[in-house]
Design a protein around this motif. Structure first.
Motif, mmCIF file in Angstrom:
data_model
loop_
_atom_site.group_PDB
_atom_site.id
_atom_site.type_symbol
_atom_site.label_atom_id
_atom_site.label_comp_id
_atom_site.label_asym_id
_atom_site.label_seq_id
_atom_site.Cartn_x
_atom_site.Cartn_y
_atom_site.Cartn_z
ATOM 1 N N GLN A 1 3.953 8.566 -5.525
ATOM 2 C CA GLN A 1 4.070 8.441 -4.208
ATOM 3 C C GLN A 1 4.899 6.946 -3.985
ATOM 4 O O GLN A 1 5.490 7.055 -2.916
ATOM 5 C CB GLN A 1 2.594 7.983 -3.578
ATOM 6 C CG GLN A 1 1.939 9.371 -3.502
ATOM 7 C CD GLN A 1 0.470 8.960 -2.852
ATOM 8 O OE1 GLN A 1 0.430 8.447 -1.766
ATOM 9 N NE2 GLN A 1 -0.420 9.982 -3.225
ATOM 10 N N LYS A 2 4.682 5.966 -4.672
ATOM 11 C CA LYS A 2 5.559 4.944 -4.763
ATOM 12 C C LYS A 2 6.967 5.204 -4.858
ATOM 13 O O LYS A 2 7.795 4.649 -4.073
ATOM 14 C CB LYS A 2 5.134 3.832 -5.742
ATOM 15 C CG LYS A 2 5.785 2.576 -5.513
ATOM 16 C CD LYS A 2 5.400 1.824 -4.036
ATOM 17 C CE LYS A 2 3.882 1.450 -3.831
ATOM 18 N NZ LYS A 2 4.104 0.873 -2.391
ATOM 19 N N GLN A 3 7.181 6.129 -5.586
ATOM 20 C CA GLN A 3 8.756 6.742 -6.020
ATOM 21 C C GLN A 3 9.137 7.058 -4.685
ATOM 22 O O GLN A 3 10.597 7.100 -4.492
ATOM 23 C CB GLN A 3 8.891 7.254 -7.352
ATOM 24 C CG GLN A 3 8.752 6.203 -8.614
ATOM 25 C CD GLN A 3 8.830 7.341 -9.637
ATOM 26 O OE1 GLN A 3 9.790 7.767 -9.849
ATOM 27 N NE2 GLN A 3 7.628 7.439 -10.430
ATOM 28 N N VAL A 4 8.504 8.136 -4.183
ATOM 29 C CA VAL A 4 8.820 8.593 -3.010
ATOM 30 C C VAL A 4 9.195 7.571 -1.779
ATOM 31 O O VAL A 4 10.024 7.616 -1.117
ATOM 32 C CB VAL A 4 7.829 9.531 -2.380
ATOM 33 C CG1 VAL A 4 7.887 10.269 -1.109
ATOM 34 C CG2 VAL A 4 7.520 10.967 -3.510
ATOM 35 N N GLY B 1 0.909 -1.119 0.180
ATOM 36 C CA GLY B 1 -0.139 0.106 0.172
ATOM 37 C C GLY B 1 0.801 1.242 -0.050
ATOM 38 O O GLY B 1 2.000 1.348 -0.138
ATOM 39 N N HIS B 2 0.239 2.429 0.436
ATOM 40 C CA HIS B 2 0.902 3.733 0.264
ATOM 41 C C HIS B 2 1.162 3.954 1.591
ATOM 42 O O HIS B 2 0.373 4.096 2.602
ATOM 43 C CB HIS B 2 0.048 4.658 -0.372
ATOM 44 C CG HIS B 2 -0.199 4.470 -1.856
ATOM 45 N ND1 HIS B 2 0.787 4.429 -2.747
ATOM 46 C CD2 HIS B 2 -1.414 4.513 -2.558
ATOM 47 C CE1 HIS B 2 0.308 3.952 -3.952
ATOM 48 N NE2 HIS B 2 -0.891 4.256 -3.859
ATOM 49 N N GLY C 1 3.392 -0.382 -14.878
ATOM 50 C CA GLY C 1 4.401 -0.508 -15.525
ATOM 51 C C GLY C 1 5.652 0.540 -15.223
ATOM 52 O O GLY C 1 6.811 0.152 -15.057
ATOM 53 N N VAL C 2 5.282 1.632 -14.748
ATOM 54 C CA VAL C 2 6.113 2.732 -14.188
ATOM 55 C C VAL C 2 6.963 2.272 -13.064
ATOM 56 O O VAL C 2 7.895 2.375 -13.080
ATOM 57 C CB VAL C 2 5.687 4.110 -13.815
ATOM 58 C CG1 VAL C 2 6.398 4.931 -13.290
ATOM 59 C CG2 VAL C 2 4.829 4.600 -15.138
ATOM 60 N N VAL C 3 6.336 1.537 -12.090
ATOM 61 C CA VAL C 3 6.699 0.924 -10.943
ATOM 62 C C VAL C 3 7.885 -0.076 -11.268
ATOM 63 O O VAL C 3 9.004 0.166 -10.742
ATOM 64 C CB VAL C 3 5.684 0.305 -9.910
ATOM 65 C CG1 VAL C 3 6.460 -0.330 -8.808
ATOM 66 C CG2 VAL C 3 4.854 1.591 -9.326
ATOM 67 N N PHE C 4 7.565 -0.765 -12.026
ATOM 68 C CA PHE C 4 8.605 -1.738 -12.420
ATOM 69 C C PHE C 4 9.961 -1.099 -13.253
ATOM 70 O O PHE C 4 10.746 -1.938 -13.331
ATOM 71 C CB PHE C 4 7.807 -2.988 -13.205
ATOM 72 C CG PHE C 4 7.300 -4.147 -12.524
ATOM 73 C CD1 PHE C 4 7.843 -4.971 -11.770
ATOM 74 C CD2 PHE C 4 5.982 -4.212 -12.291
ATOM 75 C CE1 PHE C 4 7.184 -5.784 -10.828
ATOM 76 C CE2 PHE C 4 5.209 -4.872 -11.304
ATOM 77 C CZ PHE C 4 6.217 -5.808 -10.755
ATOM 78 N N GLU C 5 9.392 -0.272 -13.849
ATOM 79 C CA GLU C 5 10.574 0.487 -14.634
ATOM 80 C C GLU C 5 11.466 1.047 -13.521
ATOM 81 O O GLU C 5 12.808 0.934 -13.805
ATOM 82 C CB GLU C 5 10.092 1.566 -15.486
ATOM 83 C CG GLU C 5 9.456 1.291 -16.701
ATOM 84 C CD GLU C 5 8.996 2.227 -17.520
ATOM 85 O OE1 GLU C 5 9.060 3.477 -16.900
ATOM 86 O OE2 GLU C 5 8.300 1.873 -18.725
ATOM 87 N N GLN C 6 11.024 1.481 -12.443
ATOM 88 C CA GLN C 6 11.948 2.094 -11.582
ATOM 89 C C GLN C 6 12.622 0.825 -10.479
ATOM 90 O O GLN C 6 13.740 1.087 -10.088
ATOM 91 C CB GLN C 6 11.167 2.738 -10.501
ATOM 92 C CG GLN C 6 10.273 4.044 -11.009
ATOM 93 C CD GLN C 6 11.052 4.824 -11.909
ATOM 94 O OE1 GLN C 6 12.092 5.188 -11.516
ATOM 95 N NE2 GLN C 6 10.781 5.188 -12.933
#
Length: 248
Positions: free
Chosen positions: A146-149, A90-91, A177-182
């Motif tokens: 937020q996940k990147q933070v 979660g966040h 997809g963005v999260v897995f790129e990170q």
């Protein structure tokens, strides 16, 4: 890969209270610069593995080692000091605080200002959106931002291994997809990751090593592309026929 794993869980047995064991002799190794993904059905014990590794849940038996050093039974603060950072499901951003304030919280145990500044430079270069939204309230960011933070905050202590629990939970496919790129960017930056993920196919497409859990044990493990191509695993654990790695 180095001979000595950064994180080594050996013959772990663990459970909650007086309930039956969740983990029953589980063993997992995480080497430097690798992403190891835990997949399997609900109730297999995937998130419990991360709780044991981060000190949130003490194992009933077995061994936990970080770079060969025994840390079994240590609590969360000691595990963090040993080099294990845990990003929960979660966040977990503080919505009424700025991105900067959220990220700096990850360095609360660091007293060297120069080191804090160095880690801020590292995480804002790794996650450009964090630097771009540095003064914004975290609650105004999208779920993926937020996940990147959260990732940036967890990396402030320069962990040896990052423990990620269901990072795509609640996110739409594009944001996932963005999260897995990170995650891939972190691996490229040399960060070792132990990943639990509901989207098994997507996780195995990103991971170096896959471990399929069933009934609290590692049922099968190996290079992630090999697991993706195994038709038995596709039918039993991955929701149908195996996909070609790199496809949706």
């Amino acid at each position: 890969m180095s001979e000595t794993p950064l994180l080594q869980l050996t013959d772990i047995e663990a459970g909650y209270g007086r309930a039956a064991l969740v983990l029953r002799g589980l063993s997992v190794d995480v080497h430097a610069g690798s992403v190891v993904c835990l997949v399997g059905p609900n109730g297999a014990g995937k998130s419990t593995v991360l709780k044991v590794a981060s000190g949130m849940l003490a194992p009933r038996s077995g061994s936990i080692r970080v770079e060969g050093r025994e840390v079994t039974g240590h609590g969360p603060q000691q595990m963090l000091a040993a080099g294990l950072a845990h990003v929960l499901q979660g966040h977990s951003v503080f919505r009424e605080m700025t991105v900067e304030e959220n990220v700096r919280l990850g360095a609360y145990s660091i007293t060297d200002r120069a080191r804090i500044d160095e880690r801020i430079r590292f995480v804002t270069e790794l996650f450009p959106v964090v630097g771009e939204r540095w003064r914004s309230l975290a609650g105004l960011l999208s779920g993926g931002q937020q996940k990147q933070v959260e990732f940036a905050r967890s990396l402030m202590v320069d962990p040896k291994v990052l423990l990620l629990d269901e990072p795509s939970m609640g996110l739409d496919p594009k944001t996932t997809g963005v999260v897995f790129e990170q995650i891939d960017r972190m691996r490229t930056a040399g960060i070792a990751i132990l990943l639990v993920e509901q989207n098994a196919r997507r996780a195995l497409e990103t991971a170096d090593v896959g471990c399929v859990l069933d009934l609290g044990r590692v049922h099968i493990s190996g290079p992630a592309p090999m697991l993706l191509a195994d038709p038995r695993l596709g039918e039993l654990y991955l929701g149908g026929r195996p996909a070609t790695p790199g496809t949706a």
